[in-house]
Write a protein that holds these residues in place. Structure first.
Motif, PDB file in Angstrom:
ATOM      1  N   GLY A   1       0.827  -1.189   0.000  1.00 29.48           N
ATOM      2  CA  GLY A   1       0.000   0.000   0.000  1.00 29.48           C
ATOM      3  C   GLY A   1       0.868   1.249   0.000  1.00 29.48           C
ATOM      4  O   GLY A   1       2.027   1.226   0.421  1.00 29.48           O
ATOM      5  N   ASN A   2       0.289   2.355  -0.462  1.00 31.36           N
ATOM      6  CA  ASN A   2       1.026   3.615  -0.569  1.00 31.36           C
ATOM      7  C   ASN A   2       1.111   4.291   0.803  1.00 31.36           C
ATOM      8  O   ASN A   2       0.094   4.721   1.351  1.00 31.36           O
ATOM      9  CB  ASN A   2       0.318   4.538  -1.561  1.00 31.36           C
ATOM     10  CG  ASN A   2       1.155   5.742  -1.932  1.00 31.36           C
ATOM     11  OD1 ASN A   2       2.054   6.144  -1.205  1.00 31.36           O
ATOM     12  ND2 ASN A   2       0.858   6.339  -3.073  1.00 31.36           N
ATOM     13  N   PRO A   3       2.316   4.453   1.366  1.00 32.90           N
ATOM     14  CA  PRO A   3       2.436   5.089   2.690  1.00 32.90           C
ATOM     15  C   PRO A   3       1.938   6.529   2.723  1.00 32.90           C
ATOM     16  O   PRO A   3       1.609   7.036   3.797  1.00 32.90           O
ATOM     17  CB  PRO A   3       3.950   5.027   2.969  1.00 32.90           C
ATOM     18  CG  PRO A   3       4.465   3.917   2.118  1.00 32.90           C
ATOM     19  CD  PRO A   3       3.612   3.952   0.874  1.00 32.90           C
ATOM     20  N   LEU A   4       1.888   7.196   1.555  1.00 30.47           N
ATOM     21  CA  LEU A   4       1.378   8.568   1.533  1.00 30.47           C
ATOM     22  C   LEU A   4      -0.091   8.634   1.927  1.00 30.47           C
ATOM     23  O   LEU A   4      -0.591   9.698   2.294  1.00 30.47           O
ATOM     24  CB  LEU A   4       1.566   9.190   0.149  1.00 30.47           C
ATOM     25  CG  LEU A   4       2.999   9.435  -0.314  1.00 30.47           C
ATOM     26  CD1 LEU A   4       3.004  10.011  -1.725  1.00 30.47           C
ATOM     27  CD2 LEU A   4       3.742  10.357   0.648  1.00 30.47           C
ATOM     28  N   PHE A   5      -0.800   7.501   1.851  1.00 26.74           N
ATOM     29  CA  PHE A   5      -2.216   7.471   2.200  1.00 26.74           C
ATOM     30  C   PHE A   5      -2.453   7.248   3.697  1.00 26.74           C
ATOM     31  O   PHE A   5      -3.603   7.262   4.151  1.00 26.74           O
ATOM     32  CB  PHE A   5      -2.944   6.378   1.421  1.00 26.74           C
ATOM     33  CG  PHE A   5      -2.972   6.584  -0.075  1.00 26.74           C
ATOM     34  CD1 PHE A   5      -2.744   7.825  -0.631  1.00 26.74           C
ATOM     35  CD2 PHE A   5      -3.232   5.516  -0.927  1.00 26.74           C
ATOM     36  CE1 PHE A   5      -2.766   8.010  -2.009  1.00 26.74           C
ATOM     37  CE2 PHE A   5      -3.273   5.693  -2.309  1.00 26.74           C
ATOM     38  CZ  PHE A   5      -3.033   6.941  -2.847  1.00 26.74           C
ATOM     39  N   ILE A   6      -1.394   7.027   4.463  1.00 23.93           N
ATOM     40  CA  ILE A   6      -1.544   6.791   5.900  1.00 23.93           C
ATOM     41  C   ILE A   6      -2.152   8.019   6.572  1.00 23.93           C
ATOM     42  O   ILE A   6      -1.759   9.158   6.306  1.00 23.93           O
ATOM     43  CB  ILE A   6      -0.180   6.439   6.527  1.00 23.93           C
ATOM     44  CG1 ILE A   6       0.250   5.022   6.104  1.00 23.93           C
ATOM     45  CG2 ILE A   6      -0.222   6.551   8.043  1.00 23.93           C
ATOM     46  CD1 ILE A   6       1.640   4.640   6.559  1.00 23.93           C
TER      47      ILE A   6
END
Length: 490
Positions: free
Chosen positions: A65-70
């Motif tokens: 998953g994209n960590p920027l979406f955390i």
């Protein structure tokens, strides 16, 4: 799929204070909006960590998953980030994602949160990694990329490491242990937050449509750690790469550059890699759009040294050998065939044999009465779209359409002018016999080309549009619900 409706809005396009959409409060607020609008589907784009051009279709992992979406606020609530750090992380809401700014700041912030983990949370990460074997390889790949100055894996100086040899792997796991643990932690956080969001969305009676790109990036954890699945030479380089021939999007075609699959080898082991891939996607989504479906019948193979996609040739894909495996292994998932592009009778036959619904795009429809994308030519087992992420908004399409196309659209719709045509096109899709109707959120908001998500064949400036805070009003939800209810989709 029962008769229903949905809205396409990528995660990165959600509003919010941290420069990009996240899995936090704004995502739940949009789910509430969908519920109020009578929608039963939320369609998004791939959610993996992006590579070149910031495209979700060039991820460095098909599983991650994209960590920027955390959701940073959730980390603050857990005591992993301070109020001052959260305030400093806020970025002006410009309506565009600034990926360069995020890359400069976000990882530093997440490393601060990681440094504050206690023993119990660290054990949670270890347990998550044990349950998801791909995490071990992905986290090492990301740590190695950083160590070697972000160079591609096939350019790393250690030959044994490039070849994914076990002794080299174990050496570097020890050498880069803290960085490996950091990347594993980010994945554990992403998937925990996603599970909470999905439970909330599903609890409202809304299901999520995700997108599974047909190919993966050459410079990815997948190709590095599972080279046998791809057609590569002894140095890990492809002789042919993926793309599509010249079409209505590009006169040179599109040279994607992804490695091609070794379909013979994959079939011999029962498509195990694909089973694991869809199993991972099934944890995120309730339905999966199979990107570039026609490539499963036959795909465009381009010599790796080519500068454009013109010089490729069609080669046979896995067809029902693969699709039969996926649909039988995952009966709980709905699949959608992205059957756009240059289609042949063989592609139509494959879609029919698979039983999957195809896509009908209204923006492609207005040239002649026998166009398959005109609703009077539909069979019900299909998904109708105003446009996809690769198309302009309805207003942008109408503004830039050739005169003959616009004239025919106006005649068909019984409307002329930007606003009447926008509303008429939404009504046309809602009223069609298609099982599911999906519109881009921009089309309900009445936005023009400035909010387009992607222009195929253009390398820069895509995947950046964000919805402004407060646009998804109760009044708009009520308007959409009335339209959706009128045509029996609520």
């Amino acid at each position: 799929m029962e008769r229903s409706a949905g809205i396409l809005l990528p995660i990165f396009s959600l509003p919010g204070p941290y420069g990009i959409g996240t899995l936090g409060a704004e995502a739940r607020a949009f789910a509430d909006f969908l519920h109020a609008a009578g929608q039963r589907w939320w369609q998004i784009l791939p959610v993996g960590p992006t590579g070149g051009g910031d495209s979700p279709y060039t991820s460095v992992s098909t599983f991650a998953g994209n960590p920027l979406f955390i959701d940073l606020d959730a980390l603050g609530a857990q005591g992993l980030l301070t109020p001052d750090e959260l305030r400093a992380a806020r970025l002006p809401e410009t309506g565009r994602v600034d990926y360069d700014a995020l890359r400069r700041s976000r990882e530093t912030l997440l490393r601060k949160a990681f440094s504050r983990l206690g023993g119990a949370r660290a054990q949670t990460v270890r347990d998550f990694t044990a349950r998801n074997p791909w995490v071990k390889e992905y986290a090492l790949y990301r740590a190695l990329k950083r160590h070697f100055g972000d160079t591609a894996w096939f350019d790393w100086p250690d030959e044994a490491l490039r070849r994914h040899e076990s002794a080299a792997l174990e050496h570097w796991r020890v050498e880069l242990a803290e960085d490996v643990a950091f990347h594993a932690w980010m994945q554990q956080v992403f998937f925990a937050q996603w599970a909470e969001l999905k439970a909330y969305v599903n609890g409202l009676g809304i299901r999520i449509i995700g997108d599974l790109p047909i190919y993966v990036s050459l410079d990815s954890a997948d190709v590095w750690s599972e080279r046998k699945e791809f057609l590569l030479d002894s140095e890990g380089r492809p002789s042919k790469v993926a793309g599509v021939p010249p079409d209505y999007f590009s006169e040179d075609g599109q040279l994607w550059g992804n490695p091609l699959y070794d379909w013979v080898s994959q079939k011999a082991d029962g498509f195990g890699w694909w089973i694991r891939r869809v199993e991972g996607a099934g944890k995120l989504f309730d339905a999966i759009r199979l990107d570039h479906f026609r490539g499963l019948e036959s795909y465009w193979a381009v010599p790796a040294e080519s500068e454009t996609a013109k010089n490729g040739q069609w080669e046979k894909g896995p067809g029902m050998d693969l699709l039969g495996v996926l649909t039988s292994w995952f009966p709980q998932l709905s699949f959608i065939a992205e059957d756009l592009g240059i289609l042949t009778d063989a592609v139509h036959d494959l879609r029919n044999a698979s039983g999957l619904p195809g896509m009908k795009v209204l923006e492609f429809a207005f040239d002649r009465p026998d166009n398959a994308y005109l609703p009077h030519n539909y069979a019900s087992h299909c998904i109708c779209y105003t446009g996809t992420h690769d198309n302009d908004t309805v207003l942008g399409w109408y503004t830039h359409a050739a005169k003959a196309e616009r004239d025919y659209a106006e005649s068909y719709l019984g409307a002329s002018g930007e606003e009447p045509v926008r509303r008429a096109l939404l009504r046309l899709g809602q009223g069609s016999v298609a099982e599911l109707f999906v519109a881009q959120m921009q089309d309900y908001l009445g936005l023009g080309s400035e909010s387009r998500i992607n222009v195929p064949g253009v390398a820069e400036g895509n995947w950046r549009w964000r919805m402004e805070s407060g646009c998804d009003t109760a009044a708009l939800a009520a308007e959409i619900k009335t339209l959706t209810h009128t045509y029996g989709r609520c």
